[in-house]
Scaffold this motif. Structure first.
Motif, short mmCIF file in Angstrom:
data_model
loop_
_atom_site.label_atom_id
_atom_site.label_comp_id
_atom_site.label_asym_id
_atom_site.label_seq_id
_atom_site.Cartn_x
_atom_site.Cartn_y
_atom_site.Cartn_z
N ALA A 7 0.75 -1.23 -0.12
CA ALA A 7 0.09 -0.08 0.04
C ALA A 7 0.95 1.05 -0.13
CB ALA A 7 -0.98 0.01 1.10
N LEU A 8 2.06 1.26 0.71
CA LEU A 8 3.03 2.33 0.69
C LEU A 8 4.03 2.52 -0.33
CD1 LEU A 8 3.43 2.41 4.48
CD2 LEU A 8 2.35 4.27 3.18
N LYS A 9 3.83 1.44 -1.23
CA LYS A 9 4.95 1.15 -2.31
C LYS A 9 5.10 2.39 -3.24
CE LYS A 9 6.69 -2.52 -4.79
NZ LYS A 9 6.18 -3.72 -5.40
N HIS A 10 4.03 3.00 -3.59
CA HIS A 10 3.93 4.11 -4.66
C HIS A 10 3.67 5.34 -3.81
CE1 HIS A 10 4.37 1.36 -7.82
NE2 HIS A 10 3.71 0.76 -7.33
N SER A 11 4.07 5.57 -2.65
CA SER A 11 3.76 6.74 -1.85
C SER A 11 4.41 8.02 -2.49
CB SER A 11 4.25 6.54 -0.32
OG SER A 11 4.25 7.55 0.31
N SER A 12 3.79 9.04 -2.14
CA SER A 12 4.44 10.56 -2.57
C SER A 12 5.46 10.84 -1.63
CB SER A 12 3.38 11.51 -3.01
OG SER A 12 2.67 11.82 -1.80
N VAL A 13 5.44 10.55 -0.46
CA VAL A 13 6.24 10.65 0.50
C VAL A 13 7.66 9.85 0.58
CG1 VAL A 13 6.51 10.87 3.30
CG2 VAL A 13 4.46 11.49 1.93
N PRO A 14 8.79 10.34 0.69
CA PRO A 14 9.97 9.28 0.75
C PRO A 14 9.92 8.62 1.97
CG PRO A 14 10.58 11.48 0.09
CD PRO A 14 9.12 11.58 0.44
N HIS A 15 10.07 7.27 2.16
CA HIS A 15 9.88 6.75 3.54
C HIS A 15 10.67 5.47 3.62
CE1 HIS A 15 6.96 4.69 1.06
NE2 HIS A 15 7.04 3.50 1.86
N GLU A 28 -9.83 -1.69 0.63
CA GLU A 28 -10.23 -0.79 2.04
C GLU A 28 -8.81 -0.90 2.65
OE1 GLU A 28 -13.40 -2.33 4.01
OE2 GLU A 28 -14.88 -1.96 2.41
N LEU A 29 -7.96 -1.86 3.03
CA LEU A 29 -6.80 -1.75 3.66
C LEU A 29 -5.78 -0.87 2.97
CD1 LEU A 29 -5.04 -2.55 6.41
CD2 LEU A 29 -4.41 -4.51 4.70
N PHE A 30 -5.63 -0.82 1.80
CA PHE A 30 -4.83 0.12 1.11
C PHE A 30 -5.29 1.50 1.28
CE2 PHE A 30 -2.35 -1.99 -2.49
CZ PHE A 30 -1.77 -2.93 -1.65
N GLN A 31 -6.73 1.60 1.38
CA GLN A 31 -7.18 3.03 1.50
C GLN A 31 -6.90 3.56 2.74
OE1 GLN A 31 -11.26 3.54 0.89
NE2 GLN A 31 -11.38 5.63 0.91
N ILE A 32 -7.09 2.73 3.78
CA ILE A 32 -6.57 2.94 5.18
C ILE A 32 -5.20 3.44 5.64
CG2 ILE A 32 -6.55 1.86 7.62
CD1 ILE A 32 -8.79 0.47 6.90
N VAL A 33 -4.22 2.58 4.98
CA VAL A 33 -2.99 2.79 5.11
C VAL A 33 -2.33 4.14 4.36
CG1 VAL A 33 -0.68 2.00 4.52
CG2 VAL A 33 -2.34 0.38 5.31
N LYS A 34 -3.02 4.35 2.95
CA LYS A 34 -2.59 5.68 2.52
C LYS A 34 -3.25 6.80 3.23
CE LYS A 34 -2.32 3.43 -2.07
NZ LYS A 34 -1.70 3.58 -3.30
N GLY A 35 -4.50 6.47 3.98
CA GLY A 35 -5.00 7.74 4.68
C GLY A 35 -4.08 7.98 5.76
N ILE A 36 -3.63 6.96 6.63
CA ILE A 36 -2.53 7.26 7.63
C ILE A 36 -1.67 7.82 7.03
CG2 ILE A 36 -0.94 6.13 8.99
CD1 ILE A 36 -3.15 3.78 9.08
N GLU A 37 -0.76 7.39 5.88
CA GLU A 37 0.17 8.33 5.29
C GLU A 37 0.22 9.74 5.08
OE1 GLU A 37 2.89 8.50 1.49
OE2 GLU A 37 0.94 7.80 1.52
N SER A 38 -1.04 9.92 4.55
CA SER A 38 -1.47 11.38 4.07
C SER A 38 -1.63 12.13 5.32
CB SER A 38 -2.69 11.26 3.19
OG SER A 38 -2.91 12.38 2.89
N PHE A 39 -2.32 11.64 6.19
CA PHE A 39 -2.38 12.52 7.57
C PHE A 39 -1.23 12.61 8.37
CE2 PHE A 39 -3.29 12.94 11.88
CZ PHE A 39 -4.08 14.21 12.11
N TRP A 40 -0.39 11.74 8.58
CA TRP A 40 0.49 11.80 9.43
C TRP A 40 1.90 12.42 8.86
CZ3 TRP A 40 0.09 12.13 14.44
CH2 TRP A 40 -0.91 11.54 14.90
N PHE A 41 2.00 12.48 7.61
CA PHE A 41 3.18 13.06 7.01
C PHE A 41 2.91 13.93 5.98
CE2 PHE A 41 4.84 8.41 7.21
CZ PHE A 41 5.31 8.85 8.59
#
Length: 148
Positions: free
Chosen positions: A28-36, A127-140
């Motif tokens: 879910a975080l593989k294509h994140s816009s936030v380097p992590h 839904e899990l992908f959406q949850i994880v991306k939401g966590i990433e978006s909010f916290w970062f």
């Protein structure tokens, strides 16, 4: 684990014993816009050793965010959360409980232990992908985190 972390790279500390959930969260975080970087341990004892830089984890990098399952071997997530939030060196690290438990007592206890957020995992992959991306978006991207 690599000691050379990019300056702006966010460190996500995933404390999860289920291999399938680990893979899904990583995906879910593989294509994140936030380097992590995702650092994973599979039990509560290793989680605390990592956070306290003990033993094999002497060179551990302080995480920007902790994703914590409650049902862990060796030391459960409730104990880990209590230790993190009672430690002056660790208590400011945001902790998101990410668990399958919908138990009202678990939710209540987690907030009593000062969890920053309690999220129930979905067994539905999208839904899990959406949850994880939401966590990433909010916290970062939205929240302002304290500097170490």
């Amino acid at each position: 684990m690599n000691g050379e972390i990019e300056i702006n790279k966010k460190i996500i500390f995933l404390v999860e014993d289920n291999k399938a959930d680990i893979r899904l969260i990583q995906e879910a975080l593989k294509h994140s816009s936030v380097p992590h970087e995702i650092i994973t341990v599979r039990n509560g004892m290793d989680a605390m050793a990592y956070l306290r830089k003990e033993g094999d984890y002497a060179e551990a990098i302080r995480p920007d965010l902790i994703l914590l399952d409650l049902n862990l071997p060796k030391k459960d997530g409730r104990e880990v959360l209590a230790e993190i939030k009672s430690d002056p060196e660790l208590k400011r690290i945001p902790v998101v409980v990410l668990t399958t438990s919908r138990n009202e007592d678990d939710i209540f206890q987690s907030y009593n232990l000062h969890v920053n957020c309690y999220i129930t995992k979905s067994r539905n992959i999208s839904e899990l992908f959406q949850i994880v991306k939401g966590i990433e978006s909010f916290w970062f991207s939205i929240a302002t985190l304290p500097l170490h």
